[in-house]
Structure formats: C-alpha cells, structure tokens
Design an enzyme around this catalytic site. Sequence first.
Site, short mmCIF file in Angstrom:
data_model
loop_
_atom_site.label_atom_id
_atom_site.label_comp_id
_atom_site.label_asym_id
_atom_site.label_seq_id
_atom_site.Cartn_x
_atom_site.Cartn_y
_atom_site.Cartn_z
CD GLU A 67 -21.40 5.23 2.44
OE1 GLU A 67 -22.02 6.30 2.44
OE2 GLU A 67 -20.35 5.04 3.10
CG ASN A 212 -16.07 9.73 0.92
OD1 ASN A 212 -16.85 10.47 0.32
ND2 ASN A 212 -16.24 9.42 2.21
CD GLU A 213 -17.33 13.26 4.00
OE1 GLU A 213 -17.21 12.83 5.14
OE2 GLU A 213 -18.39 13.78 3.56
CE1 TYR A 292 -25.54 13.84 2.85
CE2 TYR A 292 -23.27 14.31 3.48
CZ TYR A 292 -24.20 13.49 2.88
OH TYR A 292 -23.82 12.31 2.30
CD GLU A 347 -20.92 11.73 0.62
OE1 GLU A 347 -21.36 12.04 1.75
OE2 GLU A 347 -20.01 10.91 0.44
CD GLN A 396 -25.73 7.00 1.01
OE1 GLN A 396 -25.94 5.83 0.78
NE2 GLN A 396 -24.70 7.40 1.77
O1 AHR Z 1 -23.78 9.78 3.17
C1 AHR Z 1 -23.37 9.36 4.43
C2 AHR Z 1 -21.92 9.71 4.73
O2 AHR Z 1 -21.78 11.09 4.81
C3 AHR Z 1 -20.89 9.31 3.71
O3 AHR Z 1 -20.49 7.98 3.85
C4 AHR Z 1 -19.76 10.23 4.01
O4 AHR Z 1 -18.95 10.49 2.90
C5 AHR Z 1 -20.45 11.47 4.53
O5 AHR Z 1 -19.87 11.94 5.68
#
Ligand code: AHR
Length: 543
Positions: A67, A212-213, A292, A347, A396
């Site tokens: 990103e 995205n989200e 995450y 992600e 990332q």
């Molecule tokens: O990876 C960091 C961020 O986490 C991304 O931009 C977003 O999609 C997520 O919330």
Amino acid sequence: MSLRLACKPSPSIVRKSVRRCHLLAIFAFVSLALTASAIAADKVELTVDASKTGAKIDRNIFGQFAEHLGHGIYDGIWVGPDSPIPNTRGIRNDVVAALKAIKVPNVRWPGGCFADEYHWRNGIGAHRNVTLNPNWGEVVEPNTFGTYEFMDFLDQIGAEAYVSVNVGSGTPHEAADWLEYMTAPTSTTLGKERAANDHAAPYKIAYLGIGNESWDCGGNMTQDYYVNQMKIYSRFVRNYNPAQQDKNQMLKIAVGPGGSEPRFVDWTEAVMKAYQQHTWSWDINGLSMHSYTVVRWQDKFKSLGFSESEYAQFLKETSSMDGLINQYSAIMDKYDPQKKVALVVDEWGSWYAPLPGSNPGFLVQQNSMRDAILAALNLNIFARHADRVRGANIAQMINVLQAMIMTDKEKIALTPTYHVFKMYVPFQDAMFVPVTFDAGTYTHENISLPRVDAIAAKDTNGNLWLEITNIDPNQPVEIEASLDGVTAKSAVGETLTALKVDTVNTFDAPNTVAPKPMSVRVQNGKLIFKAEPKSVTVLSIKQ
Ligand code: AHR
C-alpha cells in the site's frame, strides 16, 4: 537421571516453586512417573497419509500487499532512477532479488484504505500530480510510483497484479477507464495513451478488488449500498486484454468481513445472497476477508522486547483465524456449495505498536521469531482450508506491519517472516496431504495451545513435503513421522529458530534469524528428528 529431569525447568514446571522440586525428590516414584510422562509429552508422533491428497494449496495464498503507506512503496520499492541505491528504472534491485526468491504470486495494490482515495490519472505519464495521503500520516504523495511503475515492478519480480479500484471516492466510470487504459488494445484512445506512456502491450490484471473495507475506511457503506455498487463495478469495470477473454480471466473480489461481529455476518450474508442470485450481467469470483492479529487496539503489544506471556497471548489470538474462516466458509457454503467463490484473506498478519520514534501513521514494527511462528500457523490454517481459501495477502510486503523486508536507505534486512515464506515455496500449488497427530500442549500462565502444528503436501513433481512448527519457546519436541503410501529413503530440510522469541534481524546483524540445514534420521521408514523450541521446519522427503 529421572530425578534431574523431574527438577529441570520445563514449560509446565518452570514457574513452580523449588519446594515442589524437593517434594518430587522425596517421592521418587512420583518423580519417575512424572518424568516418564514428560518424556512422552516431548515426543509427537505424526502420520502423513501420502496415499491421499486433498485440495490444491493455491500459490496465491502466499500473496503480498503493498500500500502507499509509510515506506512501503517509497524507499521500500521505489527509489527513483537517479538514486545511488542500485535500481532498475527506479525500482530497488536488492528488493527485487529478495522477492524473486520467494516467488511472490501476486501483489495487492495500491491499498488498503489508500485505494479508496486513489485517482489513477495522478500516477501516469510524464507529469505526476502531487497529492496528499490523508490516511497514512497526511504526508505528500508524489505519485511517482503509479501504474507503469507498479506493473514494471511486478514484471521484475514475476508476480501478477491484484488491483483494488476506488469505490469509496471514485466512480464506476473512473475505474472502468483505468481498466481500459491498462488492458485495451492501442486502437482505442486510452490504449494509445498507455502506449504513449511506454507500454504498448495490454497489461494483465489477474485480480480486481471492488473496494476495500467498504464498511469502514472505504466509505462506511451499508451492506445494501455496497451490494449495489459491487454489481455496478462488476458489470462495467471491464478487462479488454485479448489474452484474458477466454482463459486467464480477471477474477473479481468483493469486500467481505473484517471480524466475527454480527455486522460482518450480515454483510457476508448480503454479498453471498446477491451472488447466489446473480445474472449473466455481473459476477464475483472472490470474497475478501481481513483479519489482523492484534490482541488489543488500544495500547498495542510491542514488537520487540516482549515477554513469554505476550508471546503466548499473541499466538492464541492468531489461532482464531481458523474459527473465522470456518464461520465465513459456512455462510459461503450456504449460497455457494460448489465453492466457486474463493475466500481471499487479503489482509492478515501481526499488528503491534509503532516502533518508538517512528511516525505512528507509518505502521513500522519489528519482525521477530514470534512473527515467523505466527506466519507458519496462519499459512497452515489457509492450507487446511485450501478448498475455499484460494488467496491471501500478508500485510504488508515492505517496511509496514508484518513485513518481508525492512529497508533503511541503502540497507536491507530480510525478516524471519520472509524466511518462512521462502521455506514454504514448495507448498505453492502443491496438493494438500493429510497429517494426523496429537499435538501435545504448550501451556503458559492461563494459556494452553497445541504445541506442534504440521502440514504436508505433494508438489507438482510428486515430491512430498512436511512442515512442522514447534511453538513451545522452551522445549524441543522429538518428532516421529510415519508415512502411509510411500517409503521414505531420506529426508533433508531446513529449520528456522532463534535464541529468543523476540530475536530479530537488524540492519547491522541481518542474518541472526536465518534457516539452517537440519538432519533427519530415517528408521524403519519413519522420519525421526528434533524440532527445536520456537521453530519452523520444512522437510523434503525422498522416496
Ligand atoms: O494494512 C493497513 C490498513 O489496514 C489497510 O489500509 C486497511 O485496509 C486496513 O484497515
């Protein structure tokens, strides 16, 4: 020997008092019994049933995410053609070489939250518009890394493009034009413009992310609003590349859940229900999922200098990935029993507190042996769900969150996570092979986790591979692996371990955590070896 063993610190004994040790010494027969069970617990027997294969472990589960965030792109990939750092057309040669070695299947770009504020025209041609990056530190975004540079980077590392289009602040028209620019023949005005910008041949866009989200940074949409947008983008954002019409068609990935809460369940239901009722005019091929490993968002855990307690809590947290995949697979099965739509965990990874002194918007963290274990556990979860999970992108790739590579000007360090991805290369597109075992238990304070994890697979040449993770930071495990369906002649492999769970590679000592060759004994067709504490091991089994 038995008495000494009984008093030796072990995960189950280490925090118990000296008095307990004395008691054990006094009651020798109890001690002997305990010792016998301790030895039994130190050994894990596995059976690899090589006579059976499951689903293909799609190489795309080893995908990466890059990103426009912090030093993920600028400095991490892009240094510009005039930089003293060796580069090819502005892209770092050292980073390209490292990424080629892990056979990156695809890279998701340009975000993340950034994608929903990205306007592609700022990043093409000789003149680039300078904008800002409000999501990530409000820094200047020079747009010097745009479409051409991204595709050049992919060419250099041999990966495919996963492009996320702007649904939040863009329009279907803007996204359709971008795809036309990238994929149309030069007989069109946009195709001609691409050719004028140094690329006559249409680009291959393997994956298209539709937002995205969108339930959060991507526009805080309701599920119904998103479903309408998804249909419109799916219909009109076309790929014109002649080589992607019949074969290799671009796969479209819709926004899916970001946790287990009821709102994400409703969202997933809505998207999948719409899919079930889809007509000839639109389609999706994947549903994204973000997860995450954080433990807590406020006062996040540190990526360096942490205790065994934080290690255990983090691994417990990461193991919830399996439950999340089960939860959403069940919903997908309801609307798509043939599993045509892939679950794409685009992600995932560890998210710790920013390193002291770094810009908090740049999400800079260290990457330790704990992250290597976490990576292996998650890759194994994806492999076990290979029939549905056919894509994943760790967050990332460089300098951000659970990165493969850290850079600082001309310096570079490959992280423990990088080494896991390298060791797992043989699993790319290999067929899943069932492994059964009693994992034993690793206990720390009030947390108990399976001590050992393992997967096996047969690669495209028929070679058999076995991966073993020992999460116990203190105790080795004797592994005894029986093989059904094949006779093992020998086995060779590599193991990744470190002095401590928070050991890292630094720019000054970049090889502190690196895989080492390991020896395996083959006895009566069984593989016998020691899995070091906190280790990831991959073996190639010769038949
Ligand atoms: O990876 C960091 C961020 O986490 C991304 O931009 C977003 O999609 C997520 O919330």
